[in-house]
Design a protein around this motif. Structure first.
Motif, PDB file in Angstrom:
ATOM      1  N   PRO A  73       0.917  -1.148  -0.003  1.00 49.03           N
ATOM      2  CA  PRO A  73       0.072  -0.084   0.035  1.00 49.03           C
ATOM      3  C   PRO A  73       1.025   1.336  -0.129  1.00 49.03           C
ATOM      4  N   ASP A  74       0.317   2.432  -0.484  1.00 50.81           N
ATOM      5  CA  ASP A  74       1.086   3.698  -0.446  1.00 50.81           C
ATOM      6  C   ASP A  74       0.675   4.331   0.798  1.00 50.81           C
ATOM      7  N   ALA A  75      -0.271   3.803   1.747  1.00 43.82           N
ATOM      8  CA  ALA A  75      -0.281   4.311   3.005  1.00 43.82           C
ATOM      9  C   ALA A  75      -0.788   3.189   3.940  1.00 43.82           C
ATOM     10  N   VAL A  76      -0.717   3.409   5.324  1.00 45.29           N
ATOM     11  CA  VAL A  76      -1.237   2.396   6.223  1.00 45.29           C
ATOM     12  C   VAL A  76      -1.792   3.210   7.423  1.00 45.29           C
ATOM     13  N   THR A  77      -2.934   3.176   7.805  1.00 46.71           N
ATOM     14  CA  THR A  77      -3.511   4.282   8.748  1.00 46.71           C
ATOM     15  C   THR A  77      -3.105   3.566  10.316  1.00 46.71           C
ATOM     16  N   THR A  90      -0.170   8.683 -10.494  1.00 44.04           N
ATOM     17  CA  THR A  90       0.282   7.377 -10.945  1.00 44.04           C
ATOM     18  C   THR A  90      -1.138   6.459 -10.599  1.00 44.04           C
ATOM     19  N   PRO A  91      -1.392   5.700 -11.711  1.00 46.39           N
ATOM     20  CA  PRO A  91      -2.468   4.757 -11.498  1.00 46.39           C
ATOM     21  C   PRO A  91      -2.210   3.558 -10.522  1.00 46.39           C
ATOM     22  N   GLY A  92      -3.018   3.258  -9.646  1.00 44.72           N
ATOM     23  CA  GLY A  92      -2.847   2.230  -8.883  1.00 44.72           C
ATOM     24  C   GLY A  92      -2.451   2.444  -7.263  1.00 44.72           C
ATOM     25  N   ALA A  93      -2.885   3.716  -7.087  1.00 40.99           N
ATOM     26  CA  ALA A  93      -3.005   4.010  -5.580  1.00 40.99           C
ATOM     27  C   ALA A  93      -3.495   3.246  -4.739  1.00 40.99           C
ATOM     28  N   SER A  94      -3.062   2.868  -3.502  1.00 40.44           N
ATOM     29  CA  SER A  94      -3.736   2.094  -2.422  1.00 40.44           C
ATOM     30  C   SER A  94      -3.361   2.267  -1.083  1.00 40.44           C
ATOM     31  N   ILE A  95      -4.405   2.159  -0.196  1.00 42.35           N
ATOM     32  CA  ILE A  95      -4.180   2.569   1.016  1.00 42.35           C
ATOM     33  C   ILE A  95      -5.038   1.407   2.172  1.00 42.35           C
ATOM     34  N   LYS A  96      -4.107   0.988   3.108  1.00 45.01           N
ATOM     35  CA  LYS A  96      -4.666  -0.009   3.914  1.00 45.01           C
ATOM     36  C   LYS A  96      -5.328   0.912   5.125  1.00 45.01           C
ATOM     37  N   ASP A  97      -6.649   0.903   5.225  1.00 47.16           N
ATOM     38  CA  ASP A  97      -7.343   1.347   6.434  1.00 47.16           C
ATOM     39  C   ASP A  97      -7.540   0.440   7.553  1.00 47.16           C
ATOM     40  N   GLY A 140     -11.535  -4.931  12.181  1.00 50.97           N
ATOM     41  CA  GLY A 140     -11.532  -5.113  10.805  1.00 50.97           C
ATOM     42  C   GLY A 140     -10.718  -4.080   9.834  1.00 50.97           C
ATOM     43  N   LEU A 141     -10.472  -4.343   8.701  1.00 55.38           N
ATOM     44  CA  LEU A 141      -9.574  -3.528   7.972  1.00 55.38           C
ATOM     45  C   LEU A 141     -10.061  -3.514   6.523  1.00 55.38           C
ATOM     46  N   LYS A 142      -9.769  -2.442   5.882  1.00 55.78           N
ATOM     47  CA  LYS A 142     -10.116  -2.463   4.406  1.00 55.78           C
ATOM     48  C   LYS A 142      -8.853  -2.140   3.620  1.00 55.78           C
ATOM     49  N   ILE A 143      -8.778  -2.701   2.436  1.00 58.39           N
ATOM     50  CA  ILE A 143      -7.782  -2.232   1.459  1.00 58.39           C
ATOM     51  C   ILE A 143      -8.408  -1.492   0.308  1.00 58.39           C
ATOM     52  N   TRP A 144      -7.985  -0.122   0.129  1.00 53.75           N
ATOM     53  CA  TRP A 144      -8.825   0.670  -0.955  1.00 53.75           C
ATOM     54  C   TRP A 144      -7.713   0.757  -2.100  1.00 53.75           C
ATOM     55  N   LEU A 145      -8.395   0.826  -3.183  1.00 49.83           N
ATOM     56  CA  LEU A 145      -7.505   0.496  -4.327  1.00 49.83           C
ATOM     57  C   LEU A 145      -8.182   1.941  -5.634  1.00 49.83           C
ATOM     58  N   ALA A 146      -7.365   2.741  -5.903  1.00 51.95           N
ATOM     59  CA  ALA A 146      -7.841   3.648  -6.939  1.00 51.95           C
ATOM     60  C   ALA A 146      -7.958   3.196  -8.371  1.00 51.95           C
TER      61      ALA A 146
END
Length: 140
Positions: A46-50, A68-75, A134-140
């Motif tokens: 991921p590009d970020a982890v909360t 850049t395509p493919g940004a992701s965030i681990k919430d 819980g956790l979520k992985i978000w993808l742009a």
């Protein structure tokens, strides 16, 4: 949900993401609310982890590469809604924790297995693991 255990798990995961990124020449940045990378991270990272439950989506989005395509965030606390920013939930999961002071379970025939269902998670709990949030992985 046990926010303190999730904080520990999220911070440990962010340390791992940071180590992998640095091994690829990408410097991440730790702040109180999140670990982030201003540059696209290696595949599957991921590009970020909360790091806490009270993080604002805008704060995270401002610290990552969204061009850049493919940004992701681990919430890590499954509390963000990033849909309006063009992200979709790639998957949702459950943090699990096994207290170190518990005796080890009997050696299973298959030492590692994927938890794919509520029944699998219940079996892990019977063997001493605790679902902690819980956790979520978000993808742009």
């Amino acid at each position: 949900m046990d926010d303190e255990l999730v904080r520990i798990a999220a911070h440990n995961n962010a340390l791992w993401c940071d180590a992998i990124c640095r091994s690829h020449g990408i410097a991440g940045e730790f702040e109180a609310t999140a670990w982030t990378s201003a540059h696209r991270t290696p595949p599957l990272y991921p590009d970020a982890v909360t790091l806490g439950p009270q993080v604002a989506a805008g704060d995270i989005l401002a610290r990552i590469d969204r061009e850049t395509p493919g940004a992701s965030i681990k919430d890590s606390f499954a509390r963000l809604d990033l849909a309006d920013a063009g992200f979709r939930v790639l998957f949702e999961a459950q943090w699990i924790f096994r207290p170190a002071d518990r005796p080890p379970p009997a050696a299973p025939e298959q030492p590692w297995s994927r938890v794919n269902s509520p029944e699998d998670l219940a079996a892990a709990v019977r063997h001493g693991c605790l679902p902690i949030g819980g956790l979520k992985i978000w993808l742009a």
